[in-house]
Scaffold this motif. Structure first.
Motif, mmCIF file in Angstrom:
data_model
loop_
_atom_site.group_PDB
_atom_site.id
_atom_site.type_symbol
_atom_site.label_atom_id
_atom_site.label_comp_id
_atom_site.label_asym_id
_atom_site.label_seq_id
_atom_site.Cartn_x
_atom_site.Cartn_y
_atom_site.Cartn_z
ATOM 1 N N TYR A 121 27.198 12.645 43.296
ATOM 2 C CA TYR A 121 27.763 11.318 43.541
ATOM 3 C C TYR A 121 29.239 11.420 43.925
ATOM 4 O O TYR A 121 29.707 10.708 44.824
ATOM 5 N N ARG A 133 22.010 6.308 48.031
ATOM 6 C CA ARG A 133 21.986 4.996 47.382
ATOM 7 C C ARG A 133 21.662 5.185 45.911
ATOM 8 O O ARG A 133 20.729 5.912 45.566
ATOM 9 N N ARG A 134 22.412 4.535 45.059
ATOM 10 C CA ARG A 134 22.135 4.571 43.623
ATOM 11 C C ARG A 134 21.182 3.412 43.328
ATOM 12 O O ARG A 134 21.575 2.367 42.816
ATOM 13 N N VAL A 135 19.897 3.619 43.618
ATOM 14 C CA VAL A 135 18.925 2.530 43.571
ATOM 15 C C VAL A 135 18.416 2.244 42.161
ATOM 16 O O VAL A 135 17.935 1.147 41.870
ATOM 17 N N GLY A 191 19.160 7.944 41.831
ATOM 18 C CA GLY A 191 19.433 7.541 43.207
ATOM 19 C C GLY A 191 18.605 8.316 44.206
ATOM 20 O O GLY A 191 17.728 9.101 43.846
ATOM 21 N N ARG A 291 13.407 -0.486 43.742
ATOM 22 C CA ARG A 291 13.869 0.726 43.054
ATOM 23 C C ARG A 291 12.702 1.694 42.934
ATOM 24 O O ARG A 291 11.562 1.366 43.283
ATOM 25 N N LEU A 312 15.814 6.154 52.452
ATOM 26 C CA LEU A 312 17.009 5.380 52.753
ATOM 27 C C LEU A 312 16.758 4.241 53.731
ATOM 28 O O LEU A 312 17.571 3.330 53.854
#
Length: 422
Positions: A121, A133-135, A191, A291, A312
């Motif tokens: 990150y 992406r930090r989903v 993520g 998510r 993504l």
């Protein structure tokens, strides 16, 4: 014929006049997957020591790549002195940045996953060239027994300092109305990442740091050099060369046991090959998820269940299953006249009931290097300098499967720490 073609792909400052070998380097990394690239990038930061990575394939990151049978594009990433062709299928794995809560507290997989997640990150946020992406992720139970597991998992996460929390029924229905869950444990630090962009970034940094990469360079044998270090025989189409290196790091993925056993007495390591099928879904208008959704994992953590991941672009996929195979190159999709699709559909509809079986189709497969065979208990990563065999500076990385992508930068940090003790 020796070294004439390899010279074209290895910087000339590695050349030597010694009769026993053609090239000399301080650090030789075997294997051009994400682990080897991360290690080479880390070690190449030291401009006072030379670093060379050799990869037997024409492409970096190819061995554990998930091979798409239905969707395949190829594009090149230009680095300073070579092309890095990368197959831009959805991924060669789930491309998930894992939180690090599934494994025992004292295992390398746990420590390196948590550290690697933070490093990834930090890198993505600082460079702005690696899409991510930090989903977040929900781990869902389907009955009281599985909910007890979630409670245990929450306690483990708390001990590890990893953020998790239970999602109330009202919030589950509001946030994910298509998901059927008895309970849901949220992992907000999970993520997704573009692993190909990460590999391209690391390859470019290796060159910028003064390191080098040789593709189509296959290791044939390794021996100790009587004057110190190791002699590594490397072949390329039509040619061969001997490389002398002070340190050798074996990051050969599916072939890491074979590389290790070239120099270790007896067959110390053995890998098993676990093929996983991923399924794509054509009915994106049928469901909406925001998510990653994971069921409660299997016993022994052979896999974490047939889960739902996002890429993504927002596309969903399901998998992987676990099918042990005899060879590390058996990428054929096995659907058994639709029986495997039926099994995947049944597994997925337990938490996503709106999925239509006729819109599921096999997309691609991949092979994971496992230290445990069928029915055997959980095994940790092996990251070991083989000093007990008199092989100082020879580091083996064996059984680096999931969460290897997440842990990659932390693994590189660990390998650097081992070498710094010399």
């Amino acid at each position: 014929m020796r070294n004439t073609r390899l010279i074209d792909r290895i910087s000339r400052h590695y050349l030597t006049a010694f009769p026993k070998y053609d090239f000399s380097t301080d650090n030789l990394i075997i294997g051009g997957g994400i682990i080897g690239l991360a290690i080479a990038e880390r070690l190449s930061r030291n401009r006072h020591r030379s670093t060379l990575l050799v990869e037997k394939n024409a492409n970096l990151g190819e061995e554990t790549r998930y091979v798409a049978k239905l969707i395949l594009n190829i594009y090149p990433i230009q680095t300073n002195s070579f092309l890095l062709p990368i197959e831009t299928i959805s991924s060669r794995n789930s491309e998930v940045i894992h939180a690090g809560i599934y494994y025992p507290e004292n295992f390398l997989k746990t420590r390196l996953c948590i550290r690697g997640k933070n490093l990834l990150y930090e890198l993505c946020q600082s460079t702005l060239v690696i899409p991510f992406r930090r989903v977040g992720k929900w781990i869902v139970s389907r009955n009281d027994s599985e909910s007890e597991y979630l409670e245990s998992l929450k306690k483990t996460a708390d001990k590890l300092g990893v953020d998790t929390y239970f999602v109330s029924r009202s919030e589950r229905e509001r946030q994910e109305p298509d998901v059927n869950a008895h309970e849901a444990l949220c992992s907000p630090t999970t993520g997704i990442i573009d692993s190909h962009a990460l590999m391209g970034y690391l390859a470019t940094k290796i060159k910028e740091n003064g390191g080098d990469i040789a593709l189509k360079a296959k290791v044939g044998s390794i021996s100790k050099n009587e004057d110190g270090g190791y002699l590594v025989n490397v072949s390329s189409p039509g040619t061969q060369a001997v490389i002398r290196s002070e340190n050798v790091i074996n990051a050969a993925g599916l072939y890491s046991d074979k590389i290790a056993n070239m120099i270790l007495p007896g067959h110390v390591y053995r890998l098993y090959y676990a093929k996983g099928h991923y399924y794509c879904y054509s009915g994106l208008s049928d469901i909406k998820v925001n998510r990653l959704i994971y069921p409660v994992p299997e016993r022994h953590i052979v896999g974490v269940g047939t889960h739902l991941t996002l890429d993504l672009s927002g596309a969903i996929r399901f998998g992987p299953d676990v099918l042990y195979v005899d060879t590390p190159d058996d990428y054929d999709i096995v659907d058994d006249n639709g029986e495997r699709t039926e099994q995947v559909w049944k597994a997925v509809t337990s938490y996503l009931p709106k999925i239509k079986k006729e819109k599921l189709y096999p997309g691609y497969t991949g092979i994971r290097p496992k230290l445990q065979g069928p029915g055997e208990g959980f095994r940790d990563f092996v990251i070991k300098e083989e000093s007990d065999h008199g092989l100082n500076g020879f580091i083996n990385l064996v059984g680096i499967e999931s969460p290897g992508l997440t842990a990659s930068l932390a693994i590189a940090e660990m390998v650097e720490g081992i070498l710094d003790k010399h």
